[in-house]
Design an enzyme around this catalytic site. Structure first.
Site, PDB file in Angstrom:
ATOM      1  N   GLY A  15       0.776  -1.242   0.000  1.00  0.00           N
ATOM      2  CA  GLY A  15       0.000   0.000   0.000  1.00  0.00           C
ATOM      3  C   GLY A  15       0.802   1.284   0.000  1.00  0.00           C
ATOM      4  O   GLY A  15       0.339   2.301   0.532  1.00  0.00           O
ATOM      5  N   SER A  16       1.994   1.285  -0.607  1.00  0.00           N
ATOM      6  CA  SER A  16       2.760   2.537  -0.612  1.00  0.00           C
ATOM      7  C   SER A  16       2.093   3.583  -1.522  1.00  0.00           C
ATOM      8  O   SER A  16       2.081   4.772  -1.194  1.00  0.00           O
ATOM      9  CB  SER A  16       4.219   2.297  -1.014  1.00  0.00           C
ATOM     10  OG  SER A  16       4.312   1.899  -2.359  1.00  0.00           O
ATOM     11  N   ASN A  17       1.513   3.138  -2.622  1.00  0.00           N
ATOM     12  CA  ASN A  17       0.792   4.087  -3.483  1.00  0.00           C
ATOM     13  C   ASN A  17      -0.464   4.600  -2.785  1.00  0.00           C
ATOM     14  O   ASN A  17      -0.787   5.786  -2.852  1.00  0.00           O
ATOM     15  CB  ASN A  17       0.429   3.431  -4.816  1.00  0.00           C
ATOM     16  CG  ASN A  17       1.622   3.354  -5.745  1.00  0.00           C
ATOM     17  OD1 ASN A  17       2.016   4.357  -6.335  1.00  0.00           O
ATOM     18  ND2 ASN A  17       2.231   2.194  -5.855  1.00  0.00           N
ATOM     19  N   MET A  93      -4.497  -6.998  -6.532  1.00  0.00           N
ATOM     20  CA  MET A  93      -3.957  -8.092  -7.345  1.00  0.00           C
ATOM     21  C   MET A  93      -5.032  -9.047  -7.870  1.00  0.00           C
ATOM     22  O   MET A  93      -4.835 -10.253  -7.906  1.00  0.00           O
ATOM     23  CB  MET A  93      -2.905  -8.866  -6.540  1.00  0.00           C
ATOM     24  CG  MET A  93      -1.715  -8.016  -6.112  1.00  0.00           C
ATOM     25  SD  MET A  93      -0.882  -7.223  -7.511  1.00  0.00           S
ATOM     26  CE  MET A  93      -0.066  -8.665  -8.208  1.00  0.00           C
ATOM     27  N   ARG A  94      -6.155  -8.476  -8.283  1.00  0.00           N
ATOM     28  CA  ARG A  94      -7.201  -9.309  -8.869  1.00  0.00           C
ATOM     29  C   ARG A  94      -7.661  -8.670 -10.164  1.00  0.00           C
ATOM     30  O   ARG A  94      -7.706  -7.447 -10.277  1.00  0.00           O
ATOM     31  CB  ARG A  94      -8.405  -9.407  -7.930  1.00  0.00           C
ATOM     32  CG  ARG A  94      -8.143 -10.169  -6.650  1.00  0.00           C
ATOM     33  CD  ARG A  94      -9.396 -10.186  -5.798  1.00  0.00           C
ATOM     34  NE  ARG A  94     -10.528 -10.777  -6.501  1.00  0.00           N
ATOM     35  CZ  ARG A  94     -10.796 -12.081  -6.534  1.00  0.00           C
ATOM     36  NH1 ARG A  94     -10.041 -12.927  -5.889  1.00  0.00           N
ATOM     37  NH2 ARG A  94     -11.832 -12.537  -7.208  1.00  0.00           N
ATOM     38  N   ASN A 110      -6.020   2.632 -12.651  1.00  0.00           N
ATOM     39  CA  ASN A 110      -4.996   1.705 -12.157  1.00  0.00           C
ATOM     40  C   ASN A 110      -3.606   2.259 -12.447  1.00  0.00           C
ATOM     41  O   ASN A 110      -3.421   3.057 -13.364  1.00  0.00           O
ATOM     42  CB  ASN A 110      -5.148   0.347 -12.861  1.00  0.00           C
ATOM     43  CG  ASN A 110      -4.174  -0.694 -12.333  1.00  0.00           C
ATOM     44  OD1 ASN A 110      -3.934  -0.805 -11.136  1.00  0.00           O
ATOM     45  ND2 ASN A 110      -3.572  -1.460 -13.240  1.00  0.00           N
ATOM     46  N   HIS A 112       0.367   0.913 -13.213  1.00  0.00           N
ATOM     47  CA  HIS A 112       1.107  -0.291 -13.596  1.00  0.00           C
ATOM     48  C   HIS A 112       2.582   0.059 -13.801  1.00  0.00           C
ATOM     49  O   HIS A 112       2.882   1.050 -14.471  1.00  0.00           O
ATOM     50  CB  HIS A 112       0.504  -0.864 -14.883  1.00  0.00           C
ATOM     51  CG  HIS A 112       1.120  -2.160 -15.271  1.00  0.00           C
ATOM     52  ND1 HIS A 112       0.869  -3.330 -14.586  1.00  0.00           N
ATOM     53  CD2 HIS A 112       2.010  -2.478 -16.236  1.00  0.00           C
ATOM     54  CE1 HIS A 112       1.583  -4.302 -15.121  1.00  0.00           C
ATOM     55  NE2 HIS A 112       2.284  -3.814 -16.126  1.00  0.00           N
TER      56      HIS A 112
HETATM   57  C1  GRF Z   1       2.849  -1.093  -7.664  1.00  0.00           C
HETATM   58  O1  GRF Z   1       4.062  -1.373  -8.295  1.00  0.00           O
HETATM   59  C2  GRF Z   1       1.762  -0.897  -8.685  1.00  0.00           C
HETATM   60  O2  GRF Z   1       2.209  -0.335  -9.865  1.00  0.00           O
HETATM   61  C3  GRF Z   1       1.296  -2.295  -8.939  1.00  0.00           C
HETATM   62  O3  GRF Z   1       1.326  -2.909  -7.686  1.00  0.00           O
HETATM   63  C4  GRF Z   1       2.342  -2.287  -6.882  1.00  0.00           C
HETATM   64  C5  GRF Z   1       1.728  -1.904  -5.577  1.00  0.00           C
HETATM   65  O4  GRF Z   1       2.672  -1.431  -4.648  1.00  0.00           O
HETATM   66  N1  GRF Z   1      -0.015  -2.291  -9.567  1.00  0.00           N
HETATM   67  P1  GRF Z   1       2.165  -0.753  -3.308  1.00  0.00           P
HETATM   68  O5  GRF Z   1       1.272  -1.773  -2.606  1.00  0.00           O
HETATM   69  O6  GRF Z   1       1.407   0.481  -3.666  1.00  0.00           O
HETATM   70  O7  GRF Z   1       3.380  -0.454  -2.494  1.00  0.00           O
END
Ligand code: GRF
Length: 192
Positions: A15-17, A93-94, A110, A112
């Site tokens: 969940g860093s994003n 991740m789904r 999303n 990526h």
């Molecule tokens: C990120 O690299 C994003 O691009 C991909 O999954 C990863 C999630 O990382 N879809 P985080 O959980 O946000 O750290």
């Protein structure tokens, strides 16, 4: 009447994003309300992050559902109950089935870690690195019924220099993600 769009953040992992988005909203840099954080994984750090930010954290396990469509319909109901305007995927991740995608047409975003259309799917950074790509990058895109195929909102490149390790490249990609995801969201969400 609401004057800001309601966001749902969906995440499976670290969940860093998601954290960056929560922070940008709380700083007033993204004009939206994070209404709920939803995870398919009970032990996702994203649920902890949500609680710390004072945001509702919901774990919805797919295990109790007999099909992907039924699970997705459950998610849609959950989000509709909360009057969600935008669904923001942050390491969810789904693959979303048409049941979900059609319920939030043009309202799912999303991120990526690749220069789409190259390297859709999992392990994108590793695959690009192993293929000795000279440039790599990040793409923010709308979600359609394919896997990482929807219209691109924002894409940025970084160069891989000679001798850089996979760890170094991975770190740079994540830094770029954290910079461009809020920017892309500002562009699409815009004034409400
Ligand atoms: C990120 O690299 C994003 O691009 C991909 O999954 C990863 C999630 O990382 N879809 P985080 O959980 O946000 O750290």
């Amino acid at each position: 009447v609401k004057n800001k769009p309601n966001l749902a953040l969906l995440a499976s992992g670290f969940g860093s994003n998601l954290q960056v988005i929560l922070d940008e909203v709380s700083k007033g840099n993204l004009d939206a309300t994070v209404r709920v954080v939803l995870s398919d994984k009970q032990n996702s750090q994203s649920l902890v992050r949500a609680k710390k930010a004072g945001v509702e954290a919901v774990h919805a396990s797919p295990k109790q559902f007999e099909s992907r469509e039924k699970y997705d319909a459950h998610l849609v109901a959950l989000l509709k109950e909360r009057d969600i305007d935008w669904v923001v995927l942050a390491g969810f991740m789904r693959i979303l089935s048409p049941v979900f995608v059609r319920a939030f047409q043009q309202r799912i975003v999303n991120i990526h870690p690749a220069l789409l259309p190259k390297y859709p799917g999992t392990q994108a950074i590793e695959r690009a690195f192993e293929a000795r790509e000279k440039e790599i990058g990040v793409t923010v895109h709308y979600v359609d019924e394919g896997v990482d195929t929807g219209p691109i909102i924002l894409q940025e490149k970084i160069l891989i220099s000679e001798g850089e390790t996979l760890d170094e490249v991975t770190r740079k990609v994540h830094e770029l993600e954290h910079r461009i995801y809020p920017e892309a969201l500002r562009r699409v969400i815009g004034p409400f």
